[in-house]
Design an enzyme around this catalytic site. Sequence first.
Site, PDB file in Angstrom:
ATOM      1  N   SER A   1       0.837  -1.192   0.000  1.00 53.98           N
ATOM      2  CA  SER A   1       0.000   0.000   0.000  1.00 53.98           C
ATOM      3  C   SER A   1       0.877   1.250   0.000  1.00 53.98           C
ATOM      4  O   SER A   1       2.090   1.168  -0.188  1.00 53.98           O
ATOM      5  CB  SER A   1      -0.979  -0.005   1.178  1.00 53.98           C
ATOM      6  OG  SER A   1      -0.305   0.308   2.369  1.00 53.98           O
TER       7      SER A   1
ATOM      8  N   HIS B   1      -0.484   1.057  -4.061  1.00 50.30           N
ATOM      9  CA  HIS B   1      -1.509   2.103  -3.974  1.00 50.30           C
ATOM     10  C   HIS B   1      -0.796   3.448  -4.037  1.00 50.30           C
ATOM     11  O   HIS B   1       0.228   3.628  -3.392  1.00 50.30           O
ATOM     12  CB  HIS B   1      -2.272   2.018  -2.653  1.00 50.30           C
ATOM     13  CG  HIS B   1      -2.972   0.714  -2.468  1.00 50.30           C
ATOM     14  ND1 HIS B   1      -3.385   0.260  -1.255  1.00 50.30           N
ATOM     15  CD2 HIS B   1      -3.324  -0.237  -3.355  1.00 50.30           C
ATOM     16  CE1 HIS B   1      -3.967  -0.917  -1.395  1.00 50.30           C
ATOM     17  NE2 HIS B   1      -3.938  -1.244  -2.664  1.00 50.30           N
TER      18      HIS B   1
ATOM     19  N   ASP C   1      -6.512  -5.066   1.120  1.00 52.20           N
ATOM     20  CA  ASP C   1      -6.354  -5.339  -0.309  1.00 52.20           C
ATOM     21  C   ASP C   1      -5.256  -6.387  -0.488  1.00 52.20           C
ATOM     22  O   ASP C   1      -4.246  -6.353   0.206  1.00 52.20           O
ATOM     23  CB  ASP C   1      -5.996  -4.048  -1.045  1.00 52.20           C
ATOM     24  CG  ASP C   1      -5.982  -4.245  -2.554  1.00 52.20           C
ATOM     25  OD1 ASP C   1      -6.667  -5.175  -3.038  1.00 52.20           O
ATOM     26  OD2 ASP C   1      -5.296  -3.477  -3.245  1.00 52.20           O
TER      27      ASP C   1
END
Lengths: 194, 276
Positions: free
Chosen positions: A11, A38, A130
């Site tokens: 992330s 991300h 995620d």
Amino acid sequence: MDFKIVVAGTSLGGLKAITALLSALPENFSLPLVVIQHREYASGELLKGLLQKVTCLPVQEVEDKDAILPGRIYLAPPDYHLLIDRGEFALSIDDPVTFARPSVDVAFDSAAASYGQGVLAVILTGAGRDGAAGAASIEAFGGVVLVQDPSSAEAKSMPQAAIAATKAAHVLPLAEIISFLHQNCCLGGQPQHV
Amino acid sequence: MVITQPDLEAVEIQLLLDGLFRHYGVDFRDYSYPSIRRRIRNMMIDEKLSTISALQERLLHDPSCMERFLLAVSVHVSSMFRDPPFFANFRAAVVPLLRTYPYVRIWHAGCSTGEEVYSLAILLSEEGLLERSKLYATDHNESVLRKARQGIYPLSAMKLYTDNYIKSGGKRSFSEYYTAKYEHAIFAPALSSNVVFAQHNLVGDRSFNEFNVIMCRNVLIYFNKTLQARVHKLFYESLCQLGVLALGDRESIKFSPYEDCFKELVGESKFYQRVK
């Protein structure tokens, strides 16, 4: 083990881990490595520049239908989902998944469906969950999942969620993830350190 | 553990798409495989089905399920002024070219629910070009076109859209363009007075005019390279000399059979000018 592709998810805070991973890859790293991180839309090609500084392998931000070639590092572009087809990438602007676009789940699941047992997936430090569903897909299609040991990860929830969602993930500190890549993803057995 | 075979899954998806083509005449066979697979997988969850074959059966026997599938597979919602640098570059590089024409025809292919149609209309109106422009906004899905015609979007999205508008070089206050009512933002009818919303399917339909600009952003990413090449031929044939093809920021014409007939207009955004 005969891997065809490595996919790594992290992330927003994962830059340090990704940098450490890439800087440890030897010149004879012989698989495509796809990084799904991300990121902010405005980050542009900044990430590519940062990562290219630490590796001699070519780093590129993916454009639609780019070929997937060995020995290259591919970055998921901001604000698109990155999908992995056999031999090439595809992009989509479908809705964010678990608030993320690019989503690690989407990329992992597509890699599993295209490369099956040939997928080696790596979940690094990160917040949120995620990647968990994606890691489960990788296992269902016969691929192998490595998860950064939550106790050594800056943000623990993404690794923890991936461990909970999988049955046989290898939970390893970053240094051992790197040696796993050295042993399984490099040409000519023993890697040449650079 | 039972391992799912990618090849077997691909066969099942192929059979499903063949079935839909033969029964309904809709052709998704040249869509990007991982994208169509993802839509099919999501559809299975929504329909509470555990196999692709079960979904195939329901799709073939239940037209209402097919309706849901068409929506799920074909809608790619964008946002207003998505990728603000694109619109800034449109102002800087394309607008001066359009000023040289007495009358401007623009084709917005794959306009979906219309967010980018209104974005472009706002841009053209601020540049004083809207009155002498005609925008043809097409999509193959009639239900998204209905939404596009209405020009009504959730009020909650306006913060992002306003941000995007400012970053794109917008010249006024974004809120001047819409009326807030309940939870919705209703865009000014004047913006769409020169817009023709029409059904057109990039997969099978032909060209219907000659254009100064064709805008098709983040639509071709849902197609495979074979279908992309066919659509690029259609775009090439529908552009006038020196006309501009505008693609999404991670798309390019490197897989187009007509790549050599275009030159890049701006470095960073994907504007390609037809030069032969």
